[in-house]
Enzyme design. Structure first.
Site, PDB file in Angstrom:
ATOM      1  CB  ALA A   1      -0.901  -0.010   1.226  1.00 55.35           C
TER       2      ALA A   1
ATOM      3  CB  CYS B   1      11.809   6.535  -0.513  1.00 55.58           C
ATOM      4  SG  CYS B   1      10.704   6.510   0.891  1.00 55.58           S
TER       5      CYS B   1
HETATM    6  C1  LIG Z   1       6.952   2.206   1.615  1.00 57.41           C
HETATM    7  S1  LIG Z   1       5.375   1.716   1.868  1.00 57.41           S
HETATM    8  C2  LIG Z   1       4.983   0.806   0.421  1.00 57.41           C
HETATM    9  C3  LIG Z   1       4.681   1.672  -0.765  1.00 57.41           C
HETATM   10  C4  LIG Z   1       4.141   0.869  -1.920  1.00 57.41           C
HETATM   11  N1  LIG Z   1       5.055  -0.158  -2.333  1.00 57.41           N
HETATM   12  C5  LIG Z   1       3.815   1.754  -3.122  1.00 57.41           C
HETATM   13  O1  LIG Z   1       4.591   1.832  -4.048  1.00 57.41           O
HETATM   14  O2  LIG Z   1       2.748   2.380  -3.114  1.00 57.41           O
HETATM   15  C6  LIG Z   1       5.602   0.446   3.024  1.00 57.41           C
HETATM   16  C7  LIG Z   1       4.333  -0.282   3.399  1.00 57.41           C
HETATM   17  O3  LIG Z   1       4.703  -1.425   4.165  1.00 57.41           O
HETATM   18  C8  LIG Z   1       3.640  -1.709   5.037  1.00 57.41           C
HETATM   19  N2  LIG Z   1       4.149  -2.674   6.054  1.00 57.41           N
HETATM   20  C9  LIG Z   1       4.908  -2.418   7.132  1.00 57.41           C
HETATM   21  N3  LIG Z   1       5.175  -3.544   7.779  1.00 57.41           N
HETATM   22  C10 LIG Z   1       4.587  -4.562   7.108  1.00 57.41           C
HETATM   23  C11 LIG Z   1       4.503  -5.965   7.270  1.00 57.41           C
HETATM   24  N4  LIG Z   1       5.089  -6.589   8.295  1.00 57.41           N
HETATM   25  N5  LIG Z   1       3.817  -6.685   6.360  1.00 57.41           N
HETATM   26  C12 LIG Z   1       3.200  -6.080   5.316  1.00 57.41           C
HETATM   27  N6  LIG Z   1       3.243  -4.741   5.105  1.00 57.41           N
HETATM   28  C13 LIG Z   1       3.926  -4.004   5.989  1.00 57.41           C
HETATM   29  C14 LIG Z   1       3.246  -0.347   5.548  1.00 57.41           C
HETATM   30  O4  LIG Z   1       1.937  -0.363   6.064  1.00 57.41           O
HETATM   31  C15 LIG Z   1       3.372   0.505   4.284  1.00 57.41           C
HETATM   32  O5  LIG Z   1       2.136   0.620   3.652  1.00 57.41           O
END
Ligand SMILES: C[S@@+](CC[C@H](N)C(=O)[O-])C[C@H]1O[C@@H](n2cnc3c(N)ncnc32)[C@H](O)[C@@H]1O
Length: 463
Positions: free
Chosen positions: A233, A356
């Site tokens: 997300a 990032c």
């Molecule tokens: C940098 S963002 C991802 C952005 C996404 N890839 C995009 O391009 O739109 C990182 C995401 O990792 C999720 N996240 C953090 N820990 C996680 C976990 N253990 N399992 C799955 N998702 C996780 C966060 O909620 C966040 O939405």
């Protein structure tokens, strides 16, 4: 990240987007409101000086100081009140000439000609504000040629394919280009705001930084593949993966955050993604031996990170310190667990790890440790040899990683590593499995032809 505007996402170099300010709480777009507040805050000292010398608060006793500041920002430094500002407009109109004169007087007094030069040095955005507005064409709905034609009909001037970063740096006004490397990526001047553009609202365009487009392109899953997007997300990269798959195959997208997943579902619907299964799940708890994932050969891992490379952050908090040691340790610990976990999926052939962040602890160190733990099963793929900014040479092969920054690549700060399985099953030839070192859709000799995808909308659909 590298995607639309908002807290901790993307960027809004230049004046904040225009808002309806009547009242502020009814602003339709929370992200735009956030941009407006940040810009107002940045110019706070300048606005205080102008408001005081124009005697605005003395004359308008009911106007609260904070609101006055936002209104005066919008009037003098933002986009004015074209169609917005409601009941505040007549009040501001009464003081407009005086406020403008005071701003001009301040500039003369300080010997500067641009509004930005009124800022304290530490508040100036510097190179981060020059990162262009990158726009990815969503090939699930349209194609570059259609989008280019649409913008031309709207009075934009298309300058062709850029040949260097200098071309991008020189962009001004209503001119736009095709990126020199990525053929589905259009480039507009930094100040261009396309959040209300009909093509964006219809899901034909995705406002995504160039560096943030690289992970999906470098993962390069062919149509029909099964892919995991481990931390997905709000879904810009997932929608990009779906476009590369042509909606054929499967994307298993995981995220822990229900709210972000909800906005991701909206984005996927708007962009026409139909091959993705969303799950509110901890990626670390997803079992590699689950039969549902037995065909997964591609994983995109874009975990939570410090965001120290984000242009928004550099614009909002110029000169802000690096993340604390404790925070870095916690983030790097998670990133490393997630990467090692991803490498245990039995059919995995190729993985892209991206952040990032500019911090070595979240980037090269994470990749080095995961490679060591994989004991030779995976190696770094040498990608994009012409990319100018490489990984820090902290271990042999780190130069295969990519870095990005406003200074070197005219993008947000980013890190990417492509890992590929080193052992090749004997039944599969090397030619079939070796990773491409080019960007597939960036072939320069593209013939001009009309795309089959749906034509660009003629009327602005609202969502
Ligand atoms: C940098 S963002 C991802 C952005 C996404 N890839 C995009 O391009 O739109 C990182 C995401 O990792 C999720 N996240 C953090 N820990 C996680 C976990 N253990 N399992 C799955 N998702 C996780 C966060 O909620 C966040 O939405």
């Amino acid at each position: 990240r590298g995607s639309g505007f908002g807290p901790g996402r993307g960027c809004w170099p230049g004046p904040a987007p225009r808002l309806s300010l009547c009242p502020l709480g009814r602003a339709q777009n929370v992200k735009q409101l956030y941009a407006l507040v940040c810009e107002t805050q940045r110019y706070s000292a300048v606005l205080d000086a102008v408001i005081a010398s124009a005697g605005l608060l003395r004359a308008e006793k009911k106007l609260r100081p904070h609101l006055a500041k936002v209104l005066v920002y919008e009037l003098l430094l933002g986009r004015g009140f074209r169609g917005g500002a409601g009941r505040w407009k007549p009040l501001l109109n009464r003081h407009q000439a005086r406020l403008k004169a005071e701003l001009a007087r301040l500039k003369v007094h300080r010997g500067v000609s641009r509004n930005e030069d009124l800022l304290e040095v530490g508040c100036r955005p510097g190179l981060a504000s020059q990162v262009p507005r990158f726009v990815r064409v969503n090939t699930l709905k349209t194609c570059s040629d259609n989008v280019i034609d649409y913008f031309k009909r709207q009075g934009f001037s298309y300058q062709g394919r850029a040949s260097s970063l200098e071309d991008l740096r020189a962009l001004k006004g209503k001119c736009f280009l095709l990126d020199p490397l990525l053929s589905e990526l259009l480039v507009f001047p930094a100040q261009t705001d396309l959040h209300d553009h009909p093509l964006y609202l219809a899901g034909h365009l995705i406002l995504q930084d160039k560096a943030s487009c690289l992970p999906a392109l470098l993962l390069d899953p062919p149509p029909g593949s099964h892919v995991i997007d481990a931390c997905a997300a709000p879904g810009n990269k997932t929608s990009h993966l779906a476009a590369l798959l042509k909606n054929q195959g499967k994307i298993f997208a995981f995220d822990l955050d229900a709210k972000r997943l909800a906005s991701m579902a909206t984005l996927l619907a708007r962009t026409g993604v139909s091959c993705c299964q969303l799950a509110e799940e901890d990626f670390l708890a997803v079992s590699p031996s689950d039969q549902r994932y037995r065909q997964v050969q591609y994983i995109l891992l874009d975990p939570s990170c410090s965001g120290s490379g984000m242009v928004t952050r550099q614009l909002e908090e110029p000169g802000a310190g690096a993340p604390s040691k404790e925070r870095l340790q916690a983030l790097a610990g998670f990133q490393q667990r997630a990467l090692c976990h991803a490498l245990t999926f039995p059919s995995l052939q190729r993985l892209v790890y991206s952040t990032c962040s500019l911090c070595q602890e979240e980037n090269e160190d994470v990749v080095r440790d995961a490679l060591q733990q994989s004991a030779g099963t995976f190696r770094l793929a040498p990608v994009l040899p012409s990319w100018p900014h490489r990984g820090l040479s902290t271990f042999p092969g780190a130069e295969h990683c990519l870095r990005a920054s406003p200074e070197t690549t005219l993008t947000g700060g980013f890190f990417i590593a492509v890992l590929e399985r080193a052992e090749v099953p004997s039944s599969v030839s090397q030619a079939e499995t070796s990773a491409p070192e080019h960007i597939p859709s960036a072939a320069p000799k593209r013939k001009k032809r009309r795309c089959k995808a749906a034509a660009a909308p003629s009327a602005p659909p609202r969502t």
